[in-house]
Design a protein around this motif. Sequence first.
Motif, PDB file in Angstrom:
ATOM      1  N   ALA A  82       0.897  -1.264   0.031  1.00 12.72           N
ATOM      2  CA  ALA A  82       0.084  -0.124  -0.108  1.00 12.72           C
ATOM      3  C   ALA A  82       0.882   1.292  -0.035  1.00 12.72           C
ATOM      4  N   VAL A  83       0.338   2.287  -0.736  1.00 10.43           N
ATOM      5  CA  VAL A  83       1.060   3.613  -0.804  1.00 10.43           C
ATOM      6  C   VAL A  83      -0.259   4.398  -0.095  1.00 10.43           C
ATOM      7  N   ILE A  84       0.006   5.335   1.113  1.00 13.80           N
ATOM      8  CA  ILE A  84      -0.773   6.229   1.715  1.00 13.80           C
ATOM      9  C   ILE A  84      -0.259   7.553   1.854  1.00 13.80           C
ATOM     10  N   VAL A  85      -0.937   8.591   1.080  1.00 14.53           N
ATOM     11  CA  VAL A  85      -0.432   9.960   0.945  1.00 14.53           C
ATOM     12  C   VAL A  85      -1.585  10.746   1.537  1.00 14.53           C
ATOM     13  N   GLY A  86      -1.139  11.593   2.608  1.00 17.90           N
ATOM     14  CA  GLY A  86      -1.735  12.501   3.388  1.00 17.90           C
ATOM     15  C   GLY A  86      -1.137  13.951   3.449  1.00 17.90           C
ATOM     16  N   ILE A  87      -1.646  14.892   3.009  1.00 17.12           N
ATOM     17  CA  ILE A  87      -1.067  16.353   2.559  1.00 17.12           C
ATOM     18  C   ILE A  87      -1.811  17.329   3.295  1.00 17.12           C
ATOM     19  N   SER A  88      -1.160  18.110   4.207  1.00 13.69           N
ATOM     20  CA  SER A  88      -2.032  19.187   4.921  1.00 13.69           C
ATOM     21  C   SER A  88      -1.930  20.533   4.341  1.00 13.69           C
ATOM     22  N   TYR A  89      -0.523  20.730   3.728  1.00 12.64           N
ATOM     23  CA  TYR A  89      -0.245  21.991   3.014  1.00 12.64           C
ATOM     24  C   TYR A  89      -0.218  23.126   4.240  1.00 12.64           C
ATOM     25  N   ALA A 143       6.888   6.306  -4.842  1.00 11.94           N
ATOM     26  CA  ALA A 143       6.361   5.468  -4.117  1.00 11.94           C
ATOM     27  C   ALA A 143       5.216   4.688  -5.122  1.00 11.94           C
ATOM     28  N   LEU A 144       4.390   5.295  -5.969  1.00 14.89           N
ATOM     29  CA  LEU A 144       3.676   4.722  -6.952  1.00 14.89           C
ATOM     30  C   LEU A 144       4.393   3.765  -7.850  1.00 14.89           C
ATOM     31  N   TYR A 145       5.748   4.052  -8.511  1.00 14.82           N
ATOM     32  CA  TYR A 145       6.620   3.030  -9.109  1.00 14.82           C
ATOM     33  C   TYR A 145       6.692   1.568  -8.153  1.00 14.82           C
ATOM     34  N   TRP A 146       6.941   2.108  -7.023  1.00 15.53           N
ATOM     35  CA  TRP A 146       7.218   0.961  -6.096  1.00 15.53           C
ATOM     36  C   TRP A 146       6.044  -0.002  -5.877  1.00 15.53           C
ATOM     37  N   LEU A 147       5.094   0.620  -5.685  1.00 17.25           N
ATOM     38  CA  LEU A 147       3.770  -0.197  -5.544  1.00 17.25           C
ATOM     39  C   LEU A 147       3.516  -1.278  -6.439  1.00 17.25           C
ATOM     40  N   VAL A 148       3.813  -1.020  -7.887  1.00 16.42           N
ATOM     41  CA  VAL A 148       3.333  -1.850  -8.724  1.00 16.42           C
ATOM     42  C   VAL A 148       4.721  -2.529  -9.363  1.00 16.42           C
ATOM     43  N   GLN A 149       5.831  -2.375  -8.882  1.00 19.20           N
ATOM     44  CA  GLN A 149       6.986  -2.937  -9.137  1.00 19.20           C
ATOM     45  C   GLN A 149       6.992  -4.570  -8.840  1.00 19.20           C
ATOM     46  N   GLY A 150       7.364  -5.261  -9.929  1.00 21.49           N
ATOM     47  CA  GLY A 150       7.541  -6.763  -9.540  1.00 21.49           C
ATOM     48  C   GLY A 150       6.111  -7.610  -9.217  1.00 21.49           C
ATOM     49  N   CYS A 151       4.959  -6.858  -9.650  1.00 20.30           N
ATOM     50  CA  CYS A 151       3.579  -7.636  -9.193  1.00 20.30           C
ATOM     51  C   CYS A 151       3.462  -8.535  -9.834  1.00 20.30           C
ATOM     52  N   GLN A 152       2.610  -9.769  -9.344  1.00 13.62           N
ATOM     53  CA  GLN A 152       2.335 -10.724  -9.874  1.00 13.62           C
ATOM     54  C   GLN A 152       1.182 -11.376  -9.341  1.00 13.62           C
ATOM     55  N   GLN A 153       0.780 -12.494 -10.143  1.00 18.53           N
ATOM     56  CA  GLN A 153      -0.699 -12.869  -9.723  1.00 18.53           C
ATOM     57  C   GLN A 153      -0.835 -13.199  -7.991  1.00 18.53           C
ATOM     58  N   GLY A 154      -2.008 -12.766  -7.621  1.00 24.24           N
ATOM     59  CA  GLY A 154      -2.272 -12.951  -6.331  1.00 24.24           C
ATOM     60  C   GLY A 154      -1.985 -11.905  -5.278  1.00 24.24           C
ATOM     61  N   ASP A 155      -1.332 -10.818  -5.853  1.00 30.18           N
ATOM     62  CA  ASP A 155      -0.791  -9.498  -5.185  1.00 30.18           C
ATOM     63  C   ASP A 155      -2.082  -8.695  -5.099  1.00 30.18           C
ATOM     64  N   SER A 156      -2.327  -7.903  -3.957  1.00 29.48           N
ATOM     65  CA  SER A 156      -3.235  -6.927  -3.861  1.00 29.48           C
ATOM     66  C   SER A 156      -2.744  -5.497  -3.321  1.00 29.48           C
ATOM     67  N   LEU A 157      -2.908  -4.616  -4.213  1.00 32.88           N
ATOM     68  CA  LEU A 157      -2.197  -3.458  -4.032  1.00 32.88           C
ATOM     69  C   LEU A 157      -3.128  -2.187  -3.613  1.00 32.88           C
ATOM     70  N   PHE A 158      -3.015  -1.244  -2.887  1.00 34.45           N
ATOM     71  CA  PHE A 158      -3.851  -0.326  -2.587  1.00 34.45           C
ATOM     72  C   PHE A 158      -3.022   1.086  -2.567  1.00 34.45           C
ATOM     73  N   PHE A 159      -3.906   1.867  -2.990  1.00 35.25           N
ATOM     74  CA  PHE A 159      -3.270   3.616  -3.152  1.00 35.25           C
ATOM     75  C   PHE A 159      -4.540   4.348  -2.316  1.00 35.25           C
ATOM     76  N   HIS A 160      -4.016   5.006  -1.300  1.00 32.34           N
ATOM     77  CA  HIS A 160      -5.064   6.100  -0.789  1.00 32.34           C
ATOM     78  C   HIS A 160      -4.514   7.442  -0.621  1.00 32.34           C
ATOM     79  N   TYR A 161      -5.048   8.495  -1.344  1.00 33.30           N
ATOM     80  CA  TYR A 161      -4.544   9.940  -1.342  1.00 33.30           C
ATOM     81  C   TYR A 161      -5.710  10.657  -0.827  1.00 33.30           C
ATOM     82  N   SER A 162      -5.283  11.675   0.443  1.00 29.92           N
ATOM     83  CA  SER A 162      -5.964  12.635   0.658  1.00 29.92           C
ATOM     84  C   SER A 162      -5.305  13.963   0.614  1.00 29.92           C
ATOM     85  N   GLY A 163      -5.902  14.828  -0.279  1.00 23.94           N
ATOM     86  CA  GLY A 163      -5.392  16.125  -0.347  1.00 23.94           C
ATOM     87  C   GLY A 163      -6.117  16.797  -1.257  1.00 23.94           C
ATOM     88  N   HIS A 164      -5.504  18.029  -1.693  1.00 22.24           N
ATOM     89  CA  HIS A 164      -6.038  18.620  -2.829  1.00 22.24           C
ATOM     90  C   HIS A 164      -6.092  18.209  -3.972  1.00 22.24           C
TER      91      HIS A 164
END
Length: 366
Positions: A82-89, A143-164
């Motif tokens: 998972a990649v989780i992004v939270g930005i308060s500015y 981080a997004l490159y890392w999320l999908v790097q080397g992924c293969q069958q059976g993997d569960s990927l998650f991206f959460h973004y909270s910001g503008h």
Amino acid sequence: MKMLVNGSNCHTQLQVPPGAESIKCAICLAVTRLTYPTTTARPPQSAAYSQLVQPSYRPSQPSPYNHAPLGPPPSAHGRKKAVIVGISYKSSKNEQKGCINDAKCMKYLLINKFRFPEASIIMLTEEEADPYKIPTKQNIRMALYWLVQGCQQGDSLFFHYSGHGSRRRNYNGDEADGYDECLCPLDYKTSGLIVDDEINATIVRPLPHGVKLHAIIDSCYSGTVLDLPYLCRMSRSGQYVWEDHRPRSGIWKGSNGGEAISISGCDDDQTSADTTALSKIASTGAMTFSFVRNEAIEHGNASTYGTLLNSMRNAIRSATSDKMGGSVVTSLVLLLTGGNLAGGLNQEPQLTACQPFDVYAKPFIL
């Protein structure tokens, strides 16, 4: 042309600052030392690294955005990342009170509800001590490159973004409404926006068969921010139809056989609220809180995408009439965050996907 070099360990492409002698990867933390030709004087900066830098666009690729760089295969199937992004500015006129709260609550939910290993979650917020975990444009990209790097069958990927979020006029004809949807990294004023075309090319198109990606995007103008081909248009009564958003140009915006599903905070022409109206005690994104509440105390993994979407929408609609609550998730927010200012609500979470499906038959499972 951007100066890029492959990292010495994980081979992630790193953007080289002018004049740098070495560069550190935010993903694997390996230091890559840069060398120059040993002939005469060091070449001018614009021509430096000619032997070790690759251009940001390779003609063999179908788009100008790089996919995840090659790397060693994962050691086992069925990983969760998972990649989780939270930005308060913080300290800007665009400061958001609830985005880091959203990130903390989402991380807690992934670890304790969905059994994501903490070591497999990259957290990007302004509160992180590691400078490579600050949510700048370059760090989010890596981080997004890392999320999908080397992924293969059976993997569960998650991206959460909270910001503008933002949008800008589209000129290549691949948007039904004429606008590209965008995310606003912390340094968007100097480095620019992250456009939906890039997000799609980075984390959607590379997905192979058997890999599942979920994105939870809590920002303004985010309805189709992953540029997925189909949007589920749902009425207040719960009836729905799938809209075909495939570009007239014929460019494929789906995956390479994998499954990509996005739930966003609002439609492409709506804004998302940063508010205390749902938790009652702390500022959160209305969409993120309604998702966490649903998964924490109502249906969890037994819910379908249809019931999840309806539950989130109903929670947001009822917030202004003081019908929201839920002691379990409210206690979670109180534990992880602090209280802040309220805001108005005028949004409807949206569902997009690579392929249409029966939203009331397909269970929501991470």
